[in-house]
Each structure stands twice: as structure tokens, then as C-alpha cells.
Write a protein that holds these residues in place. Structure first.
Motif, short mmCIF file in Angstrom:
data_model
loop_
_atom_site.label_atom_id
_atom_site.label_comp_id
_atom_site.label_asym_id
_atom_site.label_seq_id
_atom_site.Cartn_x
_atom_site.Cartn_y
_atom_site.Cartn_z
N GLN A 582 45.52 35.85 23.06
CA GLN A 582 44.64 36.87 23.63
C GLN A 582 43.57 37.32 22.66
OE1 GLN A 582 47.22 39.94 25.43
NE2 GLN A 582 48.68 38.29 25.81
N ALA A 583 43.85 37.17 21.35
CA ALA A 583 42.86 37.54 20.33
C ALA A 583 41.86 36.42 20.08
CB ALA A 583 43.57 37.90 19.03
N GLY A 584 42.11 35.23 20.65
CA GLY A 584 41.19 34.12 20.49
C GLY A 584 41.63 33.04 19.52
N VAL A 585 42.85 33.14 19.00
CA VAL A 585 43.35 32.11 18.08
C VAL A 585 43.62 30.82 18.86
CG1 VAL A 585 45.17 31.50 16.45
CG2 VAL A 585 44.43 33.89 16.65
N GLU A 586 43.10 29.71 18.37
CA GLU A 586 43.34 28.41 19.00
C GLU A 586 44.69 27.89 18.50
OE1 GLU A 586 41.69 26.92 21.30
OE2 GLU A 586 39.92 28.22 21.38
N ILE A 587 45.58 27.58 19.43
CA ILE A 587 46.95 27.24 19.06
C ILE A 587 47.38 25.94 19.71
CG2 ILE A 587 49.35 28.03 19.12
CD1 ILE A 587 48.10 30.91 19.56
N ASP A 588 47.81 25.00 18.89
CA ASP A 588 48.39 23.75 19.37
C ASP A 588 49.83 23.67 18.92
OD1 ASP A 588 46.47 21.87 20.81
OD2 ASP A 588 45.25 22.50 19.09
N LEU A 589 50.73 23.49 19.86
CA LEU A 589 52.15 23.40 19.58
C LEU A 589 52.66 22.02 19.97
CD1 LEU A 589 53.22 26.87 21.02
CD2 LEU A 589 52.70 26.32 18.63
N ILE A 590 53.38 21.39 19.07
CA ILE A 590 54.00 20.10 19.33
C ILE A 590 55.50 20.35 19.35
CG2 ILE A 590 54.24 17.69 18.58
CD1 ILE A 590 51.65 18.22 16.87
N VAL A 591 56.07 20.43 20.54
CA VAL A 591 57.47 20.84 20.71
C VAL A 591 58.21 19.72 21.44
CG1 VAL A 591 59.03 22.61 21.55
CG2 VAL A 591 56.70 23.23 20.90
N ARG A 592 59.13 19.08 20.74
CA ARG A 592 59.83 17.95 21.34
C ARG A 592 60.68 18.34 22.53
NH1 ARG A 592 64.50 16.34 17.95
NH2 ARG A 592 65.71 17.54 19.44
N GLY A 593 61.46 19.40 22.39
CA GLY A 593 62.47 19.72 23.40
C GLY A 593 62.20 21.00 24.16
N ILE A 594 63.02 22.02 23.90
CA ILE A 594 62.93 23.27 24.65
C ILE A 594 61.68 24.04 24.26
CG2 ILE A 594 64.11 25.45 25.15
CD1 ILE A 594 66.71 24.06 24.14
N CYS A 595 60.95 24.51 25.26
CA CYS A 595 59.82 25.40 25.02
C CYS A 595 59.86 26.50 26.08
CB CYS A 595 58.49 24.66 25.07
SG CYS A 595 57.07 25.73 24.73
N CYS A 596 60.18 27.71 25.66
CA CYS A 596 60.26 28.84 26.59
C CYS A 596 58.91 29.53 26.75
CB CYS A 596 61.31 29.83 26.13
SG CYS A 596 62.99 29.16 26.14
N LEU A 597 57.94 29.19 25.92
CA LEU A 597 56.60 29.76 26.03
C LEU A 597 55.85 29.13 27.19
CD1 LEU A 597 54.04 30.42 23.22
CD2 LEU A 597 53.42 28.80 25.01
N ARG A 598 55.10 29.94 27.91
CA ARG A 598 54.35 29.46 29.08
C ARG A 598 52.86 29.43 28.74
NH1 ARG A 598 54.68 32.12 35.16
NH2 ARG A 598 53.38 30.56 36.20
N PRO A 599 52.29 28.25 28.54
CA PRO A 599 50.88 28.16 28.15
C PRO A 599 49.96 28.17 29.38
CG PRO A 599 51.81 25.98 28.23
CD PRO A 599 52.93 26.93 28.62
N GLY A 600 48.68 28.33 29.10
CA GLY A 600 47.68 28.10 30.13
C GLY A 600 47.51 29.19 31.16
N ILE A 601 48.08 30.38 30.95
CA ILE A 601 47.87 31.48 31.90
C ILE A 601 46.53 32.13 31.57
CG2 ILE A 601 48.77 33.68 32.78
CD1 ILE A 601 51.54 32.81 31.78
N PRO A 602 45.60 32.20 32.53
CA PRO A 602 44.26 32.74 32.26
C PRO A 602 44.32 34.14 31.64
CG PRO A 602 44.32 31.71 34.42
CD PRO A 602 45.74 31.73 33.92
N ASP A 603 43.51 34.32 30.59
CA ASP A 603 43.38 35.60 29.89
C ASP A 603 44.70 36.07 29.26
OD1 ASP A 603 40.66 35.76 30.67
OD2 ASP A 603 41.26 36.59 32.60
#
Length: 719
Positions: A582-603
Motif C-alpha cells: 500500500q505504501a508503493g513497495v514493489e514486492i516479488d515473492l518466490i514461494v514454492r509451497g504454502i502461501c497464505c498471502l493474497r496478492p493482486g487486490i486493487p489498492d
């Protein structure tokens, strides 16, 4: 967890809509594993391997994760998961998700893979398809090798329903006694001491296709099924069905109440062998309703715990076919190379007795990064430990062992070091799941050889992968270290991707000395010079570094994070990453297995991109990069961003100071982010979409790229 609010939007970051369920996310990972088995671009026997891995993964999932959920339901636990589900709702969601996936797996094996294997000379036949000669051979084989080890168990008022051991393959047999005309029930356990698939001799390999083939045979349970009259003479065999039960196999040890942890673990292992409560039933889809309901009742299961299988059960046994001599149906063999700075090892044995060309001399000239399986584990990490064991200048060796192989050369080196009069300390993690028994054996052997063996800190699992070597060099003591992301296991080092730093940095040496004192004594060390250590400082530093990127963005500067790990689960870390997005940090995550974070939600999380790479090797390394307004930092270590790793395990993550290694790690991350062949992109709805190269685009396969880079660095031309 206390509610965390965005300063700008006052969004409740604890809202369940912002999290994927941990268990369902893992099932999505295993679906990606299955996709490798369904992908025609994957060599045929490798597809069979991935199908076996999918099944074996599921076995462990049920034994541990599903078993835990069932225990929570039985105990009346009301706590909700991060995505707002009760334990019962999670079990229902697991069953609903798995049923069609498992159906797809078995349909693909029965209708596609078996056909393609047949065309390639591997004939996995059904007994009913055999000719008379083949049946005669297998009937004789049954009488001589199988029949003597079978034990039919009757079920009647004087014979209670037998205990069904965990993951065993069984036959439920319905018989009739001609004299009393009553239907009877019996159970026959398929012996696990014999091969699951019984091969026919070469002269009988010919099939209906008139092709002799490389291998022809049938599943052992079908041979037993068609010879049941030997087990029940005088009875009429009405029907029989294969079934398989999965049980709770997790260990439960209260360390505070265990005077002797080794003894407590041994007792728990005995309970595991006996088996815990049933959690899953796999059974032939054609089973009669009466037999089905009988087994469900006797196993105290529910209908939702049952998986009807149309075809062979226990497809994990397909892994045995990887031993077939069919190179054209497998990945091209990979022979690990040496890092360029160790090329001298190919010319000599690297005399470690002096100050010449030795492993220690190489490390003194600069930190060394090893990247497995592209770099040889044997010629780097094992060499480092074996040289230390024999070097007369080495005074002490300290290391942690979480998992190692059954015939580990590391154990032999540590024993040799103790016999050479060196101080040798090994922390053996007895609670390494499903390796407990192996670790107990090695712990006892090490102790008998004079090695100081400890079992870690009460209440914490020691997961860090570290080695400390103390060496006398002229007028000073120098400490050499290995800090890795993977286990000290030469077998898995050939198929897991891992990183290791070899260094004699004085601050790292001092940190590892303090860390080993914490592990073996009563140290309450709270701060370290360079290492990030869990559960002491790692969580706070990760949160602080993410917040630092947020602050840079708020000041109009660049914010950038790239993190590679096996699993992302910890809610506090996820919430901080959301704030960074939300602050504008560009974040790339490479996660092989479990990922509980939900990316791509607008704003909300639209600055976050998540990929997973599934391929020839199992991604296991952890790398964490922070831009820090141009003063970049990068770390490697053993910890995933999971609550257990950050709060309940001993972990060590090291910063990388060497500009050369820093660049190597950035390149590794860059290669993975550019992958368009084995990378899957996580969508905001929880599904994954596999990347595909465009028609005019070069195929970029992470594992293939790293193999080519390793060969080039070693001056080897790939033929």
C-alpha cells in the motif's frame, strides 16, 4: 493477534478475506506437483515419478495436517484459521478440493500414462490380461514367495476386526462357507517386505502387442486376489477389494515432563508404529456398499474421509520404476560441478596438513558460495567437514544435524574427528518429523564414539543448518563456518536446491560460537553481531526491514523486496507486507509451497507478485533481498516466513557481505523471476496459472539455466 490498521485506509488487516487457507494452499502446491505428471513435455518416467511424489505428499499431509484438524474437532477447538474457517470447515474444504484432483490423477494414470508406458516397453498389466503361461508363472511365484508370508485374518464374533496398520495395502475378502451358506469376512494384508510390482521373466514379457518390452509385470495384490483359494481352502470366494488406511502419525512429546528426551521420542515412535487414530480410507470404487460401510465403521471414520479409487491404490509405489534402465525416458543425468575457486580439487587431493592449497586456504582468501545441486555437495560441504576431521590444526568441530542420510559420510567424519582427539559437538534434532528414528540411531552411535551429543533447547526445534570449525593457525585461532539453507544430507542435496556460505569472517565465527553456547548450555544470548537468529531477533529484523522499505517509499524513494522461501504463513509478516504494498513497495515473492498471502487486490496488495517454481529439483533455498534506498542487503538461511520458524524454532540467517556473492544471489533471483517454463503465478483468487513462453520468446527454465551456468563456470561444454 491484535488488529493492525493501515494509516491511510484504516483497513482491518485481520479480515479473513485477505488470507488463503494454509491447508488448501498446500493442496494447490501438490496440484502443481501433479501438473508435472500430466505435462507431456516432461519425460515419461519423470511423469511417473511426479505422480508418485503427489501420492506420497498426500500421505504425509493426512498423517500430520488432517490428523491435527481432526484432533481439534474432537477436542472442541473453536479457534478459526486466518481465513475464518473452523477445523471442521477446513476438513470439508479439503475433501471437496481433493476428490476431483485424485480422480483426475487416477484417470490419467490408467488411461494415459499406462498406455504411453506400454508403448515404451513398460507393461504394467492387470492379471486378467495375462496369457496362460504368464498366469502359470505368477501362480507358482505366489505359492513359493508370497503365500508363506500371508496371514488371513477372519472377522466374526470370536475374531474382532483386525488392526489395520498405517499405509498398509489390504484386501477385504467376502467368502461363503458351503456347509452353512453364511457370508464371511476376512482381511488379508499385502506384505510390504515384497515388491509392489512383480516382474515377469524376460522370456514371458511378450504382451498382446507382441512387444517383449523392458519390463512386464503386475501389481502384487492382483496376484494375491487371484490365488485366494490357497488362503481359504474349501471356501467360495465371492469378492475382494483393495483398501488402505492412513493414520495419525505425528509425535506428541511434552519436553518439560520428559526427563530423557531420547527415551521419550523412542516411546512415541513405538506408538507411531502401532498407529494413531484413522484419518483416511482409500478403497476400490467397485466395493460393495456393505463392505464399504463395515470398514468405515470399524475404522471410526466418516463418509467424508473416504476416497473411492478407480484403479490402483498407493501410487507412491510407482517411484520404483525410476530404477529401470531407460535413460531416454528420464531427465538427462546431471553431474554436479565444482565452483571455479575449487577447480584445483580435480587435480589433487588438497593436502590439508599444511598451508598450501587446502579448503581452509580457499576460504581464507574470501567467502565461498555453494549452490546445490549445481555445485557438488560432496566436494564442497562434505569435503570441508572431512578435511576438518583429519586436519591436525583443527581443534574443534561443532554442527547441527536436522536430517542426514542413513549412510551419512558426515557421521563417519565426525566420529573420525573425535577419535583424532578433536572436540566434537553435534546437536541432533530428535524431533525432525519422520527422521526421528534415524536421528536416534546416529545420536547413540556418535555418543559411543566420544562425540558430545545434545538435543537442543527445550520447547524449540533446532532447524538451523550450521557448522563451526575452530583451527589453530600459527599464533592465532581462526574460526571457519558453514551456514546453509538445507540439510546435511548428500542424497537430498542432489535433488533439493540449496545454498551454503563458507566463510572465516570473525564476526560470523563469534556469532556461531555464541549460538552453539545457547544450544548446548544455559546461555541467554539476545543479540548477535551479524546473524539474524530465531526466536531471538529474526522476526523483529524482518519486520523492521520491510518497514524500512515502507519509509523509503513514503519519502519518495524506491522500495523493493524480493524474497524466496518454501512457505509464507506468518500473519504478522504478511500484514507488514500488505502495508508495504500500500505504501508503493514493489514486492516479488518466490514461494514454492504454502502461501497464505493474497496478492493482486486493487489498492491493497497489487504491488505484490507471487510465483512458485516446480520442476526437476525441489526448491528449498531461502534468499531475502531488500533494496534499502540503494544500500542493498541480501540474506540466506534456514528460515521460512512461518510462525513456527520465527517463534518456535532455532534458525540462523546470515547477511552476505561479499560483493561477488551478492551479485550471484541477485542473479539467482533474477533467473527465477524470469522463468517462463516452470513458474506458476498466484492469482488473487488463490489459483495458479503456469507461465508459457510466447512463440517468439526464448524458453527460460530455471533449473536448466542454472545447470548451463554451472557447466559454463566450470569450463565444461554440454554435449
Amino acid at each position: 493477534m491484535t488488529s493492525t490498521k493501515s494509516l491511510d485506509n484504516a483497513i482491518d488487516l485481520n479480515d479473513p478475506q485477505y488470507y488463503f487457507n494454509r491447508e488448501l494452499s498446500w493442496l494447490e502446491f501438490n496440484r502443481r506437483v501433479l501438473a508435472e505428471a500430466l505435462d507431456k513435455r516432461t519425460p515419461l518416467l519423470e511423469r511417473l515419478k511426479f505422480m508418485a511424489i503427489f501420492s506420497s505428499n498426500l500421505d504425509e499431509f493426512f498423517m500430520v495436517r488432517v490428523a491435527a484438524l481432526k484432533k481439534q474437532v474432537a477436542a472442541g477447538v473453536t479457534k478459526l484459521s486466518a481465513d475464518g474457517r473452523t477445523s471442521k470447515q477446513q476438513l470439508e474444504a479439503i475433501a471437496n478440493m481433493l476428490t476431483p484432483i485424485i480422480k483426475k490423477q487416477h484417470q490419467h494414470f490408467e488411461k494415459i500414462l499406462k498406455k504411453e508406458l506400454n508403448q515404451s516397453g513398460v507393461h504394467i498389466l492387470n492379471y486378467v490380461d495375462l496369457n496362460q503361461e504368464q498366469r502359470a508363472y505368477l501362480n507358482e511365484f505366489f505359492e513359493e514367495y508370497i503365500f508363506p508370508v500371508l496371514t488371513p485374518l477372519a472377522v466374526d464374533p470370536s475374531h474382532p476386526f483386525p488392526y489395520i496398520s498405517n499405509l498398509s495395502l489390504n484386501l477385504a475378502v467376502v467368502l461363503k462357507d458351503p456347509q452353512i451358506d453364511n457370508e464371511l469376512f476376512a482381511r488379508v494384508k499385502i506384505p510390504q517386505v515384497l515388491s509392489r510390482f512383480i516382474a515377469l521373466p524376460e522370456e514371458l514379457r511378450q504382451t498382446h502387442q507382441k512387444k517383449p518390452g523392458v519390463w512386464t509385470g503386475v501389481p502384487i495384490e492382483q496376484i494375491v486376489t487371484h490365488n485366494l483359494e490357497y488362503l481359504f481352502p474349501g471356501m467360495s470366494i465371492l469378492e475382494s477389494y483393495a483398501f488402505r488406511v492412513t493414520r495419525n502419525a505425528d509425535l506428541s512429546v511434552e519436553e518439560d515432563e520428559a526427563d530423557d528426551l531420547l527415551l521419550a521420542i523412542e516411546k512415541e515412535l513405538q506408538k507411531r508404529r502401532m498407529g494413531g487414530s484413522s484419518v483416511r480410507l482409500e478403497i476400490e470404487a467397485s466395493v460393495s456398499p456393505e463392505i464399504r460401510s463395515t470398514i468405515i465403521r470399524e475404522m471410526t471414520l466418516e463418509e467424508s474421509d473416504v476416497y473411492d479409487i478407480d484403479g490402483l491404490l498407493s501410487l507412491g509405489d510407482l517411484m520404483s520404476f525410476m530404477a529401470l534402465p531407460l535413460a531416454e525416458l528420464k531427465d538427462k543425468p546431471w553431474n554436479a560441478v565444482l565452483p571455479p575457486r575449487l577447480s584445483w580439487l580435480q587435480e589433487n587431493d588438497g593436502d590439508s596438513s599444511g598451508e598450501g592449497e587446502s579448503f581452509f586456504n580457499v576460504i581464507r582468501h574470501g567467502d565461498l558460495l555453494v549452490h546445490h545441486p549445481y555445485h557438488s555437495f560432496t566436494s564442497t560441504v562434505l569435503r570441508f567437514i572431512s578435511e576438518a576431521a583429519s586436519d591436525p590444526h583443527v581443534l574443534a568441530i561443532k554442527m547441527t544435524l536436522y536430517r542426514t542420510s542413513g549412510d551419512s559420510p558426515i557421521i563417519k567424519s565426525l566420529i573420525a574427528a573425535a577419535q583424532n582427539g578433536k572436540q566434537v559437538v553435534v546437536l541432533v534434532e530428535l524431533k525432525a518429523r519422520f527422521d526421528e528414528e534415524n536421528n536416534i540411531l546416529w545420536a547413540k552411535k556418535l555418543e559411543k564414539s566420544g562425540v558430545h551429543v545434545v538435543y537442543g533447547v527445550t520447547g524449540l526445534k533446532t532447524h538451523t543448518k550450521i557448522t563451526l570449525v575452530v583451527r589453530q593457525e600459527k599464533e592465532r585461532i581462526r574460526r571457519y563456518v558453514h551456514i546453509g539453507t538445507g540439510n546435511y544430507n548428500p542424497k537430498t542435496a542432489k535433488i533439493y536446491t540449496d545454498l551454503g556460505l563458507l566463510s572465516c569472517n570473525p564476526e560470523l565465527g563469534a556469532d556461531l560460537t555464541d549460538l552453539f553456547n545457547f544450544l548446548t548450555g544455559y546461555s541467554q544470548q539476545k543479540s548477535y553481531r551479524k546473524l539474524l537468529v530465531a526466536p531471538v531477533s529474526l522476526r523483529d529484523r524482518i519486520i523492521a526491514m520491510i518497514k524500512r522499505e515502507i519509509e523509503h517509499c513514503r519519502q519518495g524513494k524506491t522500495g523493493r523486496i524480493v524474497a524466496k522461501m518454501n512457505s509464507l504463513v506468518d500473519q504478522e509478516v504478511i500484514q507488514t507486507i500488505y502495508l508495504a504494498s500500500q505504501a508503493g513497495v514493489e514486492i516479488d515473492l518466490i514461494v514454492r509451497g504454502i502461501c497464505c498471502l493474497r496478492p493482486g487486490i486493487p489498492d491493497f496488495s497489487d504491488k505484490i507478485r507471487v510465483i512458485s517454481i516446480i520442476g526437476r529439483f525441489l526448491e528449498h533455498s531461502r534468499i531475502f533481498y531488500f533494496h534499502n534506498n540503494g544500500d542493498e542487503e541480501i540474506y540466506i538461511g534456514s528460515a521460512d516466513w512461518m510462525t513456527r520458524n520465527l517463534s518456535r524454532r532455532v534458525e540462523a540467517v546470515t547477511p552476505i557481505d561479499s560483493p561477488e556473492i551478492f551479485g550471484d544471489l541477485q542473479e539467482i533471483l533474477g533467473v527465477m523471476l524470469a522463468d517462463n517454463r516452470k513458474a506458476w503465478e498466484l492469482q488473487s483468487d488463490g489459483t495458479f496459472v503456469q507461465r508459457k513462453p510466447r512463440k517468439d520468446e526464448e524458453v527460460r527454465n530455471t533449473h536448466q539455466t542454472f545447470m548451463e551456468m554451472a557447466l559454463q563456470s566450470a569450463g565444461i561444454v554440454d554435449s
